[in-house]
Design an enzyme around this catalytic site. Structure first.
Site, PDB file in Angstrom:
ATOM      1  N   LYS A  13      33.765-103.986  -3.435  1.00  0.00           N
ATOM      2  CA  LYS A  13      34.520-103.330  -4.523  1.00  0.00           C
ATOM      3  C   LYS A  13      34.589-101.832  -4.309  1.00  0.00           C
ATOM      4  O   LYS A  13      35.639-101.224  -4.479  1.00  0.00           O
ATOM      5  CB  LYS A  13      33.866-103.594  -5.883  1.00  0.00           C
ATOM      6  N   ARG A  84      31.898-106.358 -16.841  1.00  0.00           N
ATOM      7  CA  ARG A  84      30.975-107.306 -16.219  1.00  0.00           C
ATOM      8  C   ARG A  84      30.633-108.444 -17.169  1.00  0.00           C
ATOM      9  O   ARG A  84      29.969-109.392 -16.780  1.00  0.00           O
ATOM     10  CB  ARG A  84      29.686-106.582 -15.872  1.00  0.00           C
ATOM     11  N   ARG A 123      23.338-102.583   4.191  1.00  0.00           N
ATOM     12  CA  ARG A 123      24.065-101.363   3.821  1.00  0.00           C
ATOM     13  C   ARG A 123      23.110-100.243   3.427  1.00  0.00           C
ATOM     14  O   ARG A 123      21.992-100.471   2.957  1.00  0.00           O
ATOM     15  CB  ARG A 123      25.079-101.640   2.716  1.00  0.00           C
ATOM     16  N   ARG A 155      19.676 -98.839  -0.793  1.00  0.00           N
ATOM     17  CA  ARG A 155      19.620 -98.712  -2.253  1.00  0.00           C
ATOM     18  C   ARG A 155      18.411 -99.490  -2.747  1.00  0.00           C
ATOM     19  O   ARG A 155      18.181-100.604  -2.302  1.00  0.00           O
ATOM     20  CB  ARG A 155      20.900 -99.324  -2.849  1.00  0.00           C
ATOM     21  N   ARG A 166      21.523-110.673  -9.157  1.00  0.00           N
ATOM     22  CA  ARG A 166      22.823-110.054  -9.449  1.00  0.00           C
ATOM     23  C   ARG A 166      23.971-111.031  -9.220  1.00  0.00           C
ATOM     24  O   ARG A 166      24.941-111.039  -9.968  1.00  0.00           O
ATOM     25  CB  ARG A 166      23.003-108.785  -8.619  1.00  0.00           C
TER      26      ARG A 166
HETATM   27  P1  ADP Z   1      26.693-104.325  -7.331  1.00  0.00           P
HETATM   28  O1  ADP Z   1      28.088-104.727  -7.732  1.00  0.00           O
HETATM   29  O2  ADP Z   1      26.469-104.325  -5.859  1.00  0.00           O
HETATM   30  O3  ADP Z   1      25.625-105.081  -8.082  1.00  0.00           O
HETATM   31  P2  ADP Z   1      26.998-101.777  -8.800  1.00  0.00           P
HETATM   32  O4  ADP Z   1      26.850-100.444  -8.170  1.00  0.00           O
HETATM   33  O5  ADP Z   1      28.360-102.146  -9.302  1.00  0.00           O
HETATM   34  O6  ADP Z   1      26.460-102.801  -7.705  1.00  0.00           O
HETATM   35  O7  ADP Z   1      25.970-101.926 -10.018  1.00  0.00           O
HETATM   36  C1  ADP Z   1      24.597-101.674  -9.876  1.00  0.00           C
HETATM   37  C2  ADP Z   1      23.858-101.941 -11.195  1.00  0.00           C
HETATM   38  O8  ADP Z   1      24.364-101.082 -12.228  1.00  0.00           O
HETATM   39  C3  ADP Z   1      24.014-103.339 -11.771  1.00  0.00           C
HETATM   40  O9  ADP Z   1      23.083-104.254 -11.194  1.00  0.00           O
HETATM   41  C4  ADP Z   1      23.729-103.088 -13.264  1.00  0.00           C
HETATM   42  O10 ADP Z   1      22.344-102.939 -13.499  1.00  0.00           O
HETATM   43  C5  ADP Z   1      24.375-101.741 -13.503  1.00  0.00           C
HETATM   44  N1  ADP Z   1      25.788-101.824 -13.976  1.00  0.00           N
HETATM   45  C6  ADP Z   1      26.900-101.404 -13.296  1.00  0.00           C
HETATM   46  N2  ADP Z   1      28.027-101.621 -14.007  1.00  0.00           N
HETATM   47  C7  ADP Z   1      27.623-102.171 -15.184  1.00  0.00           C
HETATM   48  C8  ADP Z   1      28.303-102.647 -16.354  1.00  0.00           C
HETATM   49  N3  ADP Z   1      29.649-102.608 -16.450  1.00  0.00           N
HETATM   50  N4  ADP Z   1      27.560-103.155 -17.363  1.00  0.00           N
HETATM   51  C9  ADP Z   1      26.229-103.219 -17.286  1.00  0.00           C
HETATM   52  N5  ADP Z   1      25.507-102.821 -16.217  1.00  0.00           N
HETATM   53  C10 ADP Z   1      26.188-102.302 -15.171  1.00  0.00           C
END
Ligand code: ADP
Length: 206
Positions: A13, A84, A123, A155, A166
């Site tokens: 993404k 999400r 990554r 990360r 996740r």
């Molecule tokens: P990935 O898609 O690889 O899990 P992201 O960088 O999109 O990584 O998100 C990392 C973390 O940030 C998620 O595991 C969650 O804890 C939090 N997060 C990100 N976007 C949201 C959202 N829209 N609502 C709730 N938590 C979020």
């Protein structure tokens, strides 16, 4: 132009959003990146992210609202990591309606689980500027950021255990969100196994 890129962890993404945003000359908004900034000074958010848990809809939605009210979003934006949950999809519609705006398209990125695992466990991210590197985009010098020279590290939430959690969280929530956008005629599905550049073509073909 408001594009939403959705998909499980490590479906690319971030990479695709960045390419699309550049091509359209609009900002890329990543809620994960926004939260990683907040987590630097907020221990409870940091802990939740380390466990792979979702942050509350209230917190993330108010951060997003503040962000999209910025003048640089006036021509649109590419949103990655939000919604999400089904509730967030509804909150986003309300938020956009308040600003007289609507979603252009929702792109669902799909890759096989094995590839997501491989991508995520290999990554690395720049500690300074946040640039991501991976199997498809290695840095020129190992562990050094091409852009700013910062140090690259994994990360802290990119572990096998957190990733499994996740992916499950994504699956539990995804169907309701996808059905919602499908019904509105906004959903398109993209094979995100290779060639991130095709995202621009995909968007143009809409
Ligand atoms: P990935 O898609 O690889 O899990 P992201 O960088 O999109 O990584 O998100 C990392 C973390 O940030 C998620 O595991 C969650 O804890 C939090 N997060 C990100 N976007 C949201 C959202 N829209 N609502 C709730 N938590 C979020």
């Amino acid at each position: 132009m408001i594009y939403i890129l959705t998909g499980g962890p490590a479906t690319g993404k971030g990479t695709r959003s960045e390419i699309l945003a550049k091509a359209l000359n609009i900002p890329h908004i990543s809620t994960g990146e926004m939260l990683r900034e907040v987590a630097k000074t907020n221990e409870s958010i940091n802990e939740m992210m380390q466990k792979g848990e979702l942050i509350s809809d209230e917190i993330i939605t108010s951060l997003l609202e503040e962000r999209i009210e910025n003048p640089d979003c006036k021509n649109g934006f590419v949103l990655d990591g939000y919604p999400r949950t089904y509730n967030q999809a509804i909150l986003l519609d309300e938020l956009l309606a308040k600003h007289d705006r609507t979603i252009t398209k929702v792109m669902e990125l799909v890759v096989p689980d094995e590839l997501a695992f491989k991508r995520i466990l290999e990554r690395k991210q720049c500690e300074k500027c946040g640039e991501m590197y991976g199997i498809d985009f290695p840095p020129e010098v190992e562990d050094v950021c091409d852009k700013c020279g910062g140090h690259l590290s994994v990360r802290t939430d990119d572990t096998k255990e957190t990733l499994a959690k996740r992916i499950n969280t994504y699956r539990e929530n995804a169907q309701a969100i996808l059905d919602y956008y499908k019904e509105k005629g906004l959903l398109m599905t993209v094979d995100a196994s290779h060639n991130p550049e095709t995202v621009v073509e995909d968007a143009k073909n809409i």
